[in-house]
Design a protein around this motif. Sequence first.
Motif, short mmCIF file in Angstrom:
data_model
loop_
_atom_site.label_atom_id
_atom_site.label_comp_id
_atom_site.label_asym_id
_atom_site.label_seq_id
_atom_site.Cartn_x
_atom_site.Cartn_y
_atom_site.Cartn_z
N PHE A 130 0.85 -1.19 0.00
CA PHE A 130 0.00 0.00 0.00
C PHE A 130 0.88 1.24 0.00
CE2 PHE A 130 -2.35 3.38 2.25
CZ PHE A 130 -3.49 3.43 1.47
N GLN A 131 0.68 2.13 -0.99
CA GLN A 131 1.40 3.39 -1.09
C GLN A 131 2.92 3.23 -0.92
OE1 GLN A 131 -0.35 6.29 1.61
NE2 GLN A 131 -1.99 6.76 0.14
N SER A 132 3.48 2.34 -1.73
CA SER A 132 4.93 2.11 -1.75
C SER A 132 5.48 1.55 -0.44
CB SER A 132 5.68 3.41 -2.09
OG SER A 132 5.29 3.90 -3.36
N LYS A 133 4.62 1.00 0.38
CA LYS A 133 5.05 0.40 1.65
C LYS A 133 4.50 -1.04 1.73
CE LYS A 133 7.00 4.12 3.46
NZ LYS A 133 6.74 5.06 2.34
N CYS A 134 5.16 -1.84 2.55
CA CYS A 134 4.74 -3.22 2.78
C CYS A 134 4.31 -3.37 4.23
CB CYS A 134 5.89 -4.19 2.48
SG CYS A 134 6.42 -4.16 0.75
N TYR A 135 3.19 -4.07 4.44
CA TYR A 135 2.62 -4.21 5.79
C TYR A 135 2.40 -5.69 6.10
CZ TYR A 135 1.67 0.75 5.18
OH TYR A 135 1.80 2.11 4.94
N PHE A 136 2.77 -6.06 7.31
CA PHE A 136 2.54 -7.42 7.77
C PHE A 136 1.56 -7.38 8.94
CE2 PHE A 136 3.49 -10.89 10.71
CZ PHE A 136 3.27 -11.99 9.88
N PHE A 137 0.47 -8.10 8.79
CA PHE A 137 -0.54 -8.21 9.85
C PHE A 137 -0.38 -9.59 10.49
CE2 PHE A 137 -2.04 -5.16 6.81
CZ PHE A 137 -2.61 -4.15 7.56
N SER A 138 0.02 -9.59 11.76
CA SER A 138 0.34 -10.85 12.43
C SER A 138 -0.90 -11.73 12.60
CB SER A 138 0.97 -10.58 13.79
OG SER A 138 -0.01 -10.13 14.70
N LYS A 139 -0.64 -13.02 12.72
CA LYS A 139 -1.70 -13.98 12.98
C LYS A 139 -1.65 -14.51 14.41
CE LYS A 139 -1.81 -15.52 8.16
NZ LYS A 139 -0.84 -14.52 7.69
N SER A 140 -0.67 -14.07 15.15
CA SER A 140 -0.55 -14.42 16.57
C SER A 140 -0.46 -13.14 17.40
CB SER A 140 0.68 -15.30 16.80
OG SER A 140 1.86 -14.59 16.43
N GLN A 141 -0.40 -13.28 18.70
CA GLN A 141 -0.41 -12.12 19.59
C GLN A 141 0.84 -12.06 20.48
OE1 GLN A 141 -4.13 -12.34 21.76
NE2 GLN A 141 -5.32 -11.61 20.02
N ARG A 142 1.29 -10.84 20.70
CA ARG A 142 2.43 -10.58 21.58
C ARG A 142 2.17 -9.28 22.33
NH1 ARG A 142 8.23 -11.92 18.70
NH2 ARG A 142 7.79 -14.08 18.10
N ASP A 143 3.01 -9.03 23.35
CA ASP A 143 2.90 -7.73 24.02
C ASP A 143 3.59 -6.68 23.16
OD1 ASP A 143 5.70 -7.58 24.63
OD2 ASP A 143 5.39 -8.71 26.49
N TRP A 144 3.52 -5.43 23.59
CA TRP A 144 4.00 -4.33 22.76
C TRP A 144 5.50 -4.43 22.49
CZ3 TRP A 144 7.02 0.24 23.14
CH2 TRP A 144 6.76 1.22 22.15
N HIS A 145 6.30 -4.73 23.48
CA HIS A 145 7.76 -4.82 23.32
C HIS A 145 8.16 -6.01 22.46
CE1 HIS A 145 8.65 -1.61 26.21
NE2 HIS A 145 7.69 -2.15 27.00
N GLU A 146 7.50 -7.13 22.64
CA GLU A 146 7.77 -8.31 21.80
C GLU A 146 7.39 -8.05 20.34
OE1 GLU A 146 5.47 -11.23 23.78
OE2 GLU A 146 7.07 -11.83 25.16
N SER A 147 6.36 -7.24 20.14
CA SER A 147 5.95 -6.91 18.78
C SER A 147 7.01 -6.07 18.08
CB SER A 147 4.62 -6.14 18.81
OG SER A 147 3.61 -6.94 19.38
N ILE A 148 7.65 -5.15 18.81
CA ILE A 148 8.73 -4.36 18.24
C ILE A 148 9.87 -5.27 17.78
CG2 ILE A 148 10.54 -2.69 18.80
CD1 ILE A 148 8.57 -1.24 20.59
N THR A 149 10.22 -6.25 18.64
CA THR A 149 11.30 -7.19 18.32
C THR A 149 10.96 -8.02 17.09
OG1 THR A 149 11.92 -7.31 20.66
CG2 THR A 149 12.67 -9.09 19.21
N ALA A 150 9.71 -8.48 17.00
CA ALA A 150 9.30 -9.30 15.86
C ALA A 150 9.45 -8.54 14.55
CB ALA A 150 7.86 -9.76 16.04
#
Length: 264
Positions: A130-150
Amino acid sequence: MTDSKESRVPQLGLLDEEELITSGARNSQKSFGFRPKSVLSCFAGPEDVGFYYVLGMRRPAAILPRGELLSILLFTGLLVAILAQVSKVPSSEEQEKEKSNQEQLYQELNQLKTEFGHLCRPCPWDWTFFQSKCYFFSKSQRDWHESITACKEVGAQLVIVENDEEQSFLQQTSKSKGYAWMGLSDLNKESTWRWVDGSPLSFSLMQYWNKGQPNNYQEQDCVEFRGDGWNDARCNLKKFWICKKPASSCSNSDDQLPPAAPAA
C-alpha cells in the motif's frame, strides 16, 4: 516228362532272390521316375534301416537322430530371441538424439527458473502492499515490546502512521482482524506520545483517538488500533501487531524471494 521239365528249372538261392528284388526295384524306379531316396530321407529314422536294406540302398548320411534335431531347433530359437533383444537396443544415433533432447530441456528449465527469479514482487509473501510500503498483519499475539522485536527481525518497524490514507487503510484492515499494536507510546514521558523512531505524534493525527482516549487508565502507555480509532492500553497485554517497511524496487534479488514471516 513232368519230372524232366521241373529238373530243368534252375533253383534260385537266397542271393539270387535278393538280386532279383533289387533289380525289380531299380526297374520300377526307372519306369515311373520315382526316387524314394529323396522322399524317404525326410521321414526315415533309426527304425527304417531294415527298409533300406530290403531295397538295397544305404541309409542317407543327411538324416539326423531326433535328439540332435531337437537341440538344433532349440539353439535356433534361442539365437532368434537374442537377436530380437539386441535389435531393441537404441543405436548410437538415437542415444545422441535423446541426450540432445535432455540437454535442451535442462536449459529451458534453467531459463524459466531465471525468468521467474527476475519477476518483480514489491513485498515479501504474506505482506500487503500500500502506497509504496509493505505491511505485515500478524496472525498471533504478543505484548507491545515483543511486537517491536518481531518487526525488527524482518527488517521492519512496528507501524508508524504517516497520513490519513494510511490510517484509513490500517484501521479497516485491523478492524477485520482484531486489536493490533502500533508503534506509538508515552513510556518515556506521560502524555507525550512518540513513535518508535522517536518522532512526535502530529497534531493532525490526534483526531483518531477514540472518544475519551487516551485516559491512561492503569498505566496504559501503549497504543492499539481498536474499532474505528485508537486506544491506549497496558503494554504487557497480548495483541496482534502490524509491521511496516518500504516496498522493494526489484533491484535487490533477495527481496524477490519469499522471506520468512515474523515469528509467531
